[in-house]
Design an enzyme around this catalytic site. Structure first.
Site, PDB file in Angstrom:
ATOM      1  CD1 TRP A  22      -6.860   6.081  -1.972  1.00 19.98           C
ATOM      2  CD2 TRP A  22      -5.770   7.061  -3.658  1.00 19.98           C
ATOM      3  NE1 TRP A  22      -5.834   5.251  -2.338  1.00 19.98           N
ATOM      4  CE2 TRP A  22      -5.160   5.824  -3.365  1.00 19.98           C
ATOM      5  CE3 TRP A  22      -5.266   7.857  -4.684  1.00 19.98           C
ATOM      6  CZ2 TRP A  22      -4.044   5.371  -4.072  1.00 19.98           C
ATOM      7  CZ3 TRP A  22      -4.165   7.395  -5.398  1.00 19.98           C
ATOM      8  CH2 TRP A  22      -3.560   6.182  -5.088  1.00 19.98           C
TER       9      TRP A  22
ATOM     10  NE  ARG B 284      -0.334   4.198  -3.515  1.00 20.22           N
ATOM     11  CZ  ARG B 284      -0.681   3.704  -4.710  1.00 20.22           C
ATOM     12  NH1 ARG B 284       0.042   4.011  -5.767  1.00 20.22           N
ATOM     13  NH2 ARG B 284      -1.729   2.920  -4.835  1.00 20.22           N
TER      14      ARG B 284
ATOM     15  CG  ASP C 226      -2.010   1.000   1.236  1.00 19.88           C
ATOM     16  OD1 ASP C 226      -3.033   0.832   0.556  1.00 19.88           O
ATOM     17  OD2 ASP C 226      -1.819   1.992   1.940  1.00 19.88           O
ATOM     18  NE  ARG C 227      -0.659   6.362   0.961  1.00 17.92           N
ATOM     19  CZ  ARG C 227      -1.143   6.970  -0.115  1.00 17.92           C
ATOM     20  NH1 ARG C 227      -1.958   6.323  -0.938  1.00 17.92           N
ATOM     21  NH2 ARG C 227      -0.819   8.220  -0.389  1.00 17.92           N
TER      22      ARG C 227
ATOM     23  CE1 TYR D 290      -4.702   7.324   0.714  1.00 17.97           C
ATOM     24  CE2 TYR D 290      -3.805   7.555   2.929  1.00 17.97           C
ATOM     25  CZ  TYR D 290      -4.260   6.751   1.903  1.00 17.97           C
ATOM     26  OH  TYR D 290      -4.270   5.387   2.052  1.00 17.97           O
TER      27      TYR D 290
ATOM     28  CG  HIS E 207      -5.660  -3.391   0.561  1.00 18.01           C
ATOM     29  ND1 HIS E 207      -4.923  -3.014  -0.546  1.00 18.01           N
ATOM     30  CD2 HIS E 207      -5.289  -2.534   1.557  1.00 18.01           C
ATOM     31  CE1 HIS E 207      -4.154  -1.974  -0.249  1.00 18.01           C
ATOM     32  NE2 HIS E 207      -4.361  -1.670   1.020  1.00 18.01           N
TER      33      HIS E 207
END
Length: 288
Positions: free
Chosen positions: A150, A108, A104-105, A211, A268
């Protein structure tokens, strides 16, 4: 909830990053996503520690790491700034080169870390994401409904902070249970840890800034492009929004030269829902 690893807080510039280190062998950095902490790896990390030196971190703004007050630009929570933290941790632990896996984050952050410091990242695994740039460029009604957070978290005027702050436990449990696809149930102790950390107003503020940065300064950084030179492994949940919506491997082939991957039997939260499969895929990838 603490893992059977050695804990320390590492100073990296303006922040201190909470981390846990265990195992022996080539170094692997594991990064969590929203709204978790390093504890999301509580099943997977001990398995990988049999073959690797595993470093688990709380991203800045999350868990027990520092939570700088966001500025109007949210630059403090750009993935570039968060990636620099992680590079600093690994260097202070004595690792010039290392493997990276991010959910997830954290995926990134790992993507940005690999783009900015290809000399350090020898292999990158991303869990249940496609690149931020691609996500925004292809956003539609289904994305808006499936990933409404988001846009909610990126809203201004303190709206998400105030609403989440009224009942952070409900928010955490609602977000996680709505994205669980029938794999291993969440460990109640892990959920309690996420709630403990997220009950800090500074953590809520920081996560919203994360975010907001994704929708602004991160896109500016991503506009310069760049193709990853190291091997990339993409794993996703066969029941997840990512798995249902994107041709994950085809998307990543526009961003990396060497791409492999597969769907796992989960939604997820791969490291918690399908830990055996996640650990096996990461072990194979990181030893190849």
């Amino acid at each position: 909830m603490r893992l059977p690893f050695d804990y320390q807080r590492v100073d990296v510039g303006e922040v201190r990053i909470n981390c846990a280190v265990g195992g022996s062998g080539p170094p692997v950095l594991l990064m969590h996503g929203y709204p978790q902490t390093h504890v999301i790896w509580h099943h997977v990390a001990p398995m990988l520690a049999k073959d690797f030196t595993v470093v688990l971190t709380d991203l800045r703004g999350y868990g027990d790491s520092s939570k700088p007050t966001p500025s109007p630009s949210n630059v403090e929570y750009s993935k570039r700034a968060m990636a620099e933290d992680q590079l600093g941790v690994m260097r202070q632990l004595g690792f010039a080169e290392f493997r990276v896996a991010g959910h997830d984050r954290g995926g990134r952050v790992g993507h940005r870390l690999a783009l900015d410091h290809p000399e350090a990242v020898t292999a990158l695994a991303v869990l249940d994401i496609v690149p931020t740039k691609h996500t925004f460029e292809h956003a539609d009604k289904d994305f808006g409904l499936g990933y409404f957070h988001w846009f909610f978290l990126a809203a201004g005027n303190g709206i998400p902070e105030r609403l989440i702050g009224k009942d952070p436990e409900f928010w955490i449990k609602a977000r996680m249970r709505s994205r669980h696809g029938g794999g291993i149930p969440f460990d109640p102790a892990a959920i309690d840890e996420y709630v403990r950390c997220f009950s800090d107003p500074a953590a809520i503020s920081a996560s919203c800034a994360d975010y907001r940065a994704a929708a602004t300064i991160d896109l500016e950084h991503d506009a310069s492009g760049g193709t990853l030179s190291m091997p990339l492994l993409a794993l996703w949940g066969e029941h997840s929004f990512v798995g249902r919506t994107y041709d994950v491997l085809e998307v990543w082939r526009s961003y990396a030269g060497q791409v492999a991957g597969a769907a796992l039997p989960s939604d997820h939260y791969l490291p918690e829902e399908a830990p055996q499969e996640t650990a096996a895929a990461l072990r194979k990838f990181f030893t190849s």
